[in-house]
Design a protein around this motif. Sequence first.
Motif, short mmCIF file in Angstrom:
data_model
loop_
_atom_site.label_atom_id
_atom_site.label_comp_id
_atom_site.label_asym_id
_atom_site.label_seq_id
_atom_site.Cartn_x
_atom_site.Cartn_y
_atom_site.Cartn_z
N PRO A 280 0.82 -1.22 0.00
CA PRO A 280 0.00 0.00 0.00
C PRO A 280 0.85 1.27 0.00
O PRO A 280 0.44 2.29 -0.53
N LEU A 281 2.05 1.19 0.59
CA LEU A 281 2.95 2.35 0.57
C LEU A 281 3.40 2.66 -0.86
O LEU A 281 3.38 3.82 -1.30
N CYS A 282 3.79 1.63 -1.60
CA CYS A 282 4.18 1.80 -3.00
C CYS A 282 3.02 2.34 -3.81
O CYS A 282 3.19 3.25 -4.65
N ASP B 73 14.71 5.13 -2.74
CA ASP B 73 14.10 3.83 -2.46
C ASP B 73 13.47 3.77 -1.07
O ASP B 73 12.53 3.00 -0.86
N PHE B 74 13.96 4.58 -0.13
CA PHE B 74 13.40 4.51 1.21
C PHE B 74 11.95 5.01 1.26
O PHE B 74 11.23 4.73 2.22
N LEU B 75 11.52 5.75 0.21
CA LEU B 75 10.12 6.18 0.18
C LEU B 75 9.17 4.99 0.08
O LEU B 75 8.06 5.03 0.60
N GLY B 76 9.61 3.93 -0.59
CA GLY B 76 8.78 2.73 -0.73
C GLY B 76 9.66 1.51 -0.78
O GLY B 76 9.78 0.87 -1.82
N PRO B 77 10.31 1.16 0.34
CA PRO B 77 11.23 0.03 0.33
C PRO B 77 10.51 -1.27 -0.02
O PRO B 77 9.35 -1.46 0.34
N PRO B 78 11.17 -2.17 -0.75
CA PRO B 78 10.53 -3.44 -1.11
C PRO B 78 10.02 -4.16 0.14
O PRO B 78 10.76 -4.31 1.12
N LEU C 136 11.65 -9.60 -6.38
CA LEU C 136 10.32 -9.33 -5.84
C LEU C 136 9.45 -8.76 -6.96
O LEU C 136 9.86 -7.82 -7.64
N LEU C 137 8.28 -9.35 -7.17
CA LEU C 137 7.35 -8.90 -8.21
C LEU C 137 6.14 -8.25 -7.54
O LEU C 137 5.47 -8.87 -6.71
N MET C 138 5.87 -7.00 -7.92
CA MET C 138 4.77 -6.27 -7.30
C MET C 138 3.83 -5.71 -8.37
O MET C 138 4.24 -4.86 -9.17
N PRO C 139 2.58 -6.16 -8.40
CA PRO C 139 1.60 -5.53 -9.29
C PRO C 139 1.24 -4.16 -8.77
O PRO C 139 1.25 -3.90 -7.56
N SER C 140 0.91 -3.26 -9.68
CA SER C 140 0.55 -1.90 -9.29
C SER C 140 -0.66 -1.44 -10.08
O SER C 140 -0.80 -1.74 -11.27
N ILE D 256 8.15 -3.72 -10.64
CA ILE D 256 6.78 -3.25 -10.40
C ILE D 256 6.11 -3.14 -11.77
O ILE D 256 6.60 -2.44 -12.65
N TYR D 257 4.99 -3.85 -11.93
CA TYR D 257 4.36 -3.94 -13.24
C TYR D 257 2.87 -3.63 -13.14
O TYR D 257 2.28 -3.73 -12.05
N PRO D 258 2.21 -3.26 -14.25
CA PRO D 258 0.77 -2.95 -14.19
C PRO D 258 -0.07 -4.20 -13.92
O PRO D 258 0.11 -5.22 -14.57
#
Length: 324
Positions: free
Chosen positions: A17-19, A68-73, A207-211, A231-233
């Motif tokens: 949710p942060l990302c 990166d610290f704004l939204g660390p993995p 790490l794979l993150m949908p956005s 980070i992918y759609p």
Amino acid sequence: MQFGADDLMRCRFAISPLCQTHEAVRTLRRTERHGYHLPWLRRVREALAGLDLSELWLLMPGRGYTPDFLGPPPEVPYAPFEDELARMRATDPAAARRELALSLECSPGAAGSARGRAMLDDPAAAVQRLADVTEAAWRALVAPDWPRLRSLLEADIAHRSRQLAEGGLERLFADLHPALRWTDGALTIRNSVVPARTQELDGRGVLLMPSVFVWPDVISGFVPPWQPTVIYPARGVGGLWREPDAVAADALVRLLGASRAALLSGLEEPASTTALAARHRLAPSSVSAHLAVLRAAGLLSSRRQGHQVLYERTPLGMALVGGG
């Protein structure tokens, strides 16, 4: 990204949710991202009047590095926003200053501006201010819609996990994004913004993150020591903000029947058979039968959580409810 044997066993998915909050903030300034999000942009216009996002935007250059610290993995598959924000607030000031300086260098004059100098002179205070702004942005821009967003992200991960189980990384990466190519143990991300470079994963995996908000881009990177991340759609973004009108709602009832249409439309967040039966005042056996039909049609997916089985809309189900 060069994979070794250990990396193949350490690919995982996560939801952040942060990302999502920072990508929502970025989307406000990236008109190429607006296409699918116009209903959301109209709805948050009033909330934006009370937000000062200028410090965050200063660290989000059109071409270049965002700290990166704004939204660390994420370290876990799903961490609540509050936990992620606490991790952001705990950023080491020295590490924060390095990343702030690297980001500010990407925008001409940013490092020498009054705001840029203040960040570099007192990075600890800058981290806390940025966390405060991030929290305000979460509450105004993302939190009201989070059940809907999380449902779409979880549906995407469920779909990708099936692809991984059926065809391995080759099948997964072939469908993840047009800018990704998997060849001979290497994942190549074609990106006109980031200079060409090779990253050895060294056993850390990816790490794979949908956005929801990153479309049409795919984002890779995170400088060491952060976990390599893509980070992918997420699938189904096109139907995310569609609300059913009276005509679409009536058509859905005629297509599915009143009970199945109500169950599908009401699944804004994952729910169990028992919860849905109570919500819709139907017998649990009837609800179970309806859910089985909707799932077989590809409109719902299910997953076990503890002693419960939770049902949620797939991207196809979301589009159908949205009149798409």
